[in-house]
Design an enzyme around this catalytic site. Structure first.
Site, PDB file in Angstrom:
ATOM      1  N   SER A  81     -40.594 -33.671 -29.377  1.00  0.00           N
ATOM      2  CA  SER A  81     -40.411 -32.560 -30.313  1.00  0.00           C
ATOM      3  C   SER A  81     -41.513 -31.403 -30.192  1.00  0.00           C
ATOM      4  O   SER A  81     -41.569 -30.417 -30.550  1.00  0.00           O
ATOM      5  CB  SER A  81     -40.691 -33.130 -31.881  1.00  0.00           C
ATOM      6  OG  SER A  81     -39.518 -33.611 -32.448  1.00  0.00           O
ATOM      7  N   LYS A  84     -40.206 -28.039 -29.645  1.00  0.00           N
ATOM      8  CA  LYS A  84     -39.774 -27.210 -30.466  1.00  0.00           C
ATOM      9  C   LYS A  84     -40.553 -25.870 -30.640  1.00  0.00           C
ATOM     10  O   LYS A  84     -40.131 -24.709 -30.755  1.00  0.00           O
ATOM     11  CB  LYS A  84     -39.711 -27.916 -31.799  1.00  0.00           C
ATOM     12  CG  LYS A  84     -38.679 -29.079 -31.834  1.00  0.00           C
ATOM     13  CD  LYS A  84     -38.623 -29.988 -32.729  1.00  0.00           C
ATOM     14  CE  LYS A  84     -37.780 -30.831 -33.200  1.00  0.00           C
ATOM     15  NZ  LYS A  84     -37.950 -31.783 -34.195  1.00  0.00           N
ATOM     16  N   TYR A 206     -30.673 -28.829 -26.711  1.00  0.00           N
ATOM     17  CA  TYR A 206     -31.721 -29.741 -27.566  1.00  0.00           C
ATOM     18  C   TYR A 206     -32.034 -30.765 -26.930  1.00  0.00           C
ATOM     19  O   TYR A 206     -33.418 -30.994 -26.751  1.00  0.00           O
ATOM     20  CB  TYR A 206     -31.277 -29.811 -28.889  1.00  0.00           C
ATOM     21  CG  TYR A 206     -32.317 -30.566 -30.003  1.00  0.00           C
ATOM     22  CD1 TYR A 206     -33.704 -29.956 -30.301  1.00  0.00           C
ATOM     23  CD2 TYR A 206     -31.797 -31.802 -30.184  1.00  0.00           C
ATOM     24  CE1 TYR A 206     -34.295 -30.827 -30.681  1.00  0.00           C
ATOM     25  CE2 TYR A 206     -32.668 -32.523 -31.114  1.00  0.00           C
ATOM     26  CZ  TYR A 206     -34.073 -32.144 -31.447  1.00  0.00           C
ATOM     27  OH  TYR A 206     -35.022 -32.809 -31.966  1.00  0.00           O
ATOM     28  N   TYR A 258     -44.639 -32.419 -39.330  1.00  0.00           N
ATOM     29  CA  TYR A 258     -43.711 -32.901 -40.383  1.00  0.00           C
ATOM     30  C   TYR A 258     -44.259 -32.996 -42.009  1.00  0.00           C
ATOM     31  O   TYR A 258     -45.047 -32.440 -42.488  1.00  0.00           O
ATOM     32  CB  TYR A 258     -43.110 -34.299 -39.957  1.00  0.00           C
ATOM     33  CG  TYR A 258     -42.406 -33.991 -38.672  1.00  0.00           C
ATOM     34  CD1 TYR A 258     -41.582 -32.771 -38.387  1.00  0.00           C
ATOM     35  CD2 TYR A 258     -42.817 -34.657 -37.568  1.00  0.00           C
ATOM     36  CE1 TYR A 258     -41.027 -32.564 -37.053  1.00  0.00           C
ATOM     37  CE2 TYR A 258     -42.583 -34.493 -36.333  1.00  0.00           C
ATOM     38  CZ  TYR A 258     -41.588 -33.344 -36.020  1.00  0.00           C
ATOM     39  OH  TYR A 258     -40.799 -33.094 -34.814  1.00  0.00           O
ATOM     40  N   VAL A 276     -42.120 -37.949 -30.745  1.00  0.00           N
ATOM     41  CA  VAL A 276     -41.989 -39.333 -30.695  1.00  0.00           C
ATOM     42  C   VAL A 276     -42.197 -40.038 -29.635  1.00  0.00           C
ATOM     43  O   VAL A 276     -42.313 -41.197 -29.619  1.00  0.00           O
ATOM     44  CB  VAL A 276     -40.450 -39.550 -31.449  1.00  0.00           C
ATOM     45  CG1 VAL A 276     -40.367 -39.388 -32.797  1.00  0.00           C
ATOM     46  CG2 VAL A 276     -39.464 -39.020 -30.435  1.00  0.00           C
TER      47      VAL A 276
HETATM   48  O1  DON Z   1     -34.272 -35.272 -32.358  1.00  0.00           O
HETATM   49  C1  DON Z   1     -34.616 -36.248 -31.792  1.00  0.00           C
HETATM   50  O2  DON Z   1     -34.618 -37.393 -32.302  1.00  0.00           O
HETATM   51  C2  DON Z   1     -35.771 -36.393 -30.851  1.00  0.00           C
HETATM   52  N1  DON Z   1     -35.266 -35.861 -29.703  1.00  0.00           N
HETATM   53  C3  DON Z   1     -37.217 -35.396 -30.974  1.00  0.00           C
HETATM   54  C4  DON Z   1     -37.858 -36.153 -32.061  1.00  0.00           C
HETATM   55  C5  DON Z   1     -39.458 -35.814 -32.136  1.00  0.00           C
HETATM   56  O3  DON Z   1     -40.052 -36.247 -31.272  1.00  0.00           O
HETATM   57  C6  DON Z   1     -39.661 -35.976 -33.512  1.00  0.00           C
HETATM   58  N2  DON Z   1     -41.185 -36.054 -33.807  1.00  0.00           N
HETATM   59  N3  DON Z   1     -42.077 -36.385 -33.894  1.00  0.00           N
END
Ligand code: DON
Length: 336
Positions: A81, A84, A206, A258, A276
Site C-alpha cells: 500500500s 498508493k 493496482y 487507515y 502489509v
Molecule cells: O490490496 C491489497 O490487499 C494489497 N495489495 C495492499 C494492501 C496493503 O498494503 C494494505 N496496507 N497496509
C-alpha cells in the site's frame, strides 16, 4: 556570536553535535525494538507469508541525500500500500485535481484498508489510501496496453528511489489469485461508474503497483525525494510535479495509517503510509525521508516494530508537525 557552522552553535535548542549523534539514535532504537516479537506476518496474500519475520530496518535520508541506517535496509520486500500515495500523485499530474476528485474523495474512512464501502453521499471511495480509492486511482493512470501503465509506474518509482526497481511476479500472481475482495470493490465502483469498463486492467495495474520490490533504503530515498520538493536528492532529477505534493502529503497525513490514522497523527505527527509487507515511510517536509521495515503487523495491518521505531524517532528528534520545539524542523537542515 559563533558562526552557523560552529560545532556548539545552538539551533532551536539543538547543536551540531546532535547531527553527529543521529546515527547513535537510530542504532539505539534499532537495538531497543529488534527483539519485539508481537504481531503476525500477513498471509492473506500467501506469498507474503514467506517473509522473514526477524527482518528489521530503519533508514533516514535527508533532503540533501545523506543516509543514516540500521539493520536490514537492503532486503527487498513489496511496496504494497505504500504505492498508493505515489499513484495518487501520478493521477493528479496526469488528470488534474478536478478529474481526480470526481473519482475519489479525501476523507478519512476510519475503516480497514480493504473495507467494501463507498461514500453513501457521493458513491466515491472515501480516499486514495484505502483499496477502493487506490483501485479508482489505478483506473485513472492505467494505459492501453496495460503493461505500458505498469511500466510507467515502475519507472517513476525507480526515479524516486534512484535505482531501477522491478516487480515481484510471484507476489503479483499470488495477489491476483486471492484478490477477490478487491474484485468485489472494483465491481461495486463499476456499478456507480467510478471506474470505466476496463475493470480487469484497473485491477492488474493496482496489483502490479503493490508488487514493486523495494528496500528500506529505497523507501527512505523515495520519501526524501518527496521531502525535497519532488527532486531526487542524489540524481537531482525532478521526479514529481511539486504543485501536487501537498495533496499527496495531506491524504497521507489524514488517511495513511487507515484506522490508526488519528492515533498516528497524534503520536507521530508525520504524513506517512504503511504497507502489509511491513514497510512504513514518512516525510518531514523539506527535510527528511523516513522508512522502517519489519514484517510482523498489528491488528490494523501496520508493522509493529515500525510503529514503535517511528514513534520514538519522532519523539526523540522532535519531528511531529506540531512539535512546539520543531521550528520548521530546521535542525534537520544541519544534516544536508
Ligand atoms: O490490496 C491489497 O490487499 C494489497 N495489495 C495492499 C494492501 C496493503 O498494503 C494494505 N496496507 N497496509
Amino acid at each position: 556570536m559563533q558562526s552557523a557552522q560552529g560545532s556548539e552553535t545552538p539551533l532551536n535548542g539543538r547543536t551540531r553535535d546532535d547531527a553527529s549523534r543521529l546515527q547513535d539514535v537510530i542504532d539505539r532504537i534499532y537495538e531497543k525494538y529488534r527483539n519485539v516479537e508481537d504481531g503476525t506476518v500477513a498471509t492473506y496474500i500467501p506469498e507474503l507469508g514467506k517473509a522473514n519475520p526477524d527482518h528489521f530496518g530503519i533508514c533516514l535520508a535527508t533532503a540533501g541525500g545523506r543516509v543514516f541506517r540500521a539493520g536490514d535496509c537492503d532486503k527487498e520486500f513489496t511496496i504494497q500500500s505504500m504505492c498508493k500515495p505515489f499513484a495518487f500523485q501520478m493521477a493528479l499530474e496526469q488528470c488534474g485535481v478536478e478529474e481526480v476528485v470526481k473519482r475519489v474523495g479525501v476523507e478519512p474512512s476510519g475503516d480497514a484498508f480493504n473495507s467494501i464501502e463507498l461514500d453513501p453521499k457521493t458513491s466515491r471511495p472515501f480516499n486514495p489510501m484505502i483499496n477502493a480509492g487506490a483501485i479508482a486511482v489505478a483506473s485513472l493512470i492505467k494505459k492501453d496496453p496495460v503493461e505500458t501503465g505498469i511500466q510507467a509506474f515502475v519507472d517513476r518509482m525507480s526515479e524516486a528511489a534512484g535505482r531501477q526497481l522491478r516487480i515481484d511476479h510471484d507476489v503479483m500472481r499470488s495477489e491476483t489469485l486471492t484478490g477477490n475482495r478487491n474484485r468485489a470493490i472494483a465491481y461495486l465502483m463499476r456499478n456507480f461508474e467510478i471506474i470505466d469498463e476496463y475493470l480487469h486492467e484497473s485491477l492488474q495495474q493496482y496489483f502490479a503497483q503493490c508488487s514493486v520490490l523495494v528496500t528500506c533504503e529505497d523507501m527512505a530515498m523515495m520519501a526524501a525525494t518527496v521531502a525535497n520538493m519532488g527532486r531526487n536528492p542524489l540524481t537531482n532529477k525532478q521526479v514529481f510535479d511539486f504543485q501536487y505534493l501537498k495533496y499527496m502529503l495531506t491524504v497521507m497525513f489524514t488517511c495513511g495509517l487507515y484506522d490508526y490514522a488519528g492515533g498516528w497523527a497524534y503520536e507521530v505527527g508525520l504524513p506517512a503510509k504503511s504497507g502489509v509487507a511491513g514497510g512504513i515511510f514518512g516525510v518531514v517536509n523539506r527535510q527528511l525521508g523516513i522508512s522502517v521495515y519489519s514484517p510482523k503487523l498489528d491488528a490494523q495491518g501496520n508493522s509493529v516494530r515500525g510503529i514503535l521505531a517511528c514513534k520514538e524517532l519522532a519523539r526523540h528528534l522532535g519531528l511531529h508537525a506540531f512539535e512546539f520545539t520543531n521550528v520548521g524542523s530546521s535542525f534537520m537542515q544541519w544534516l544536508l
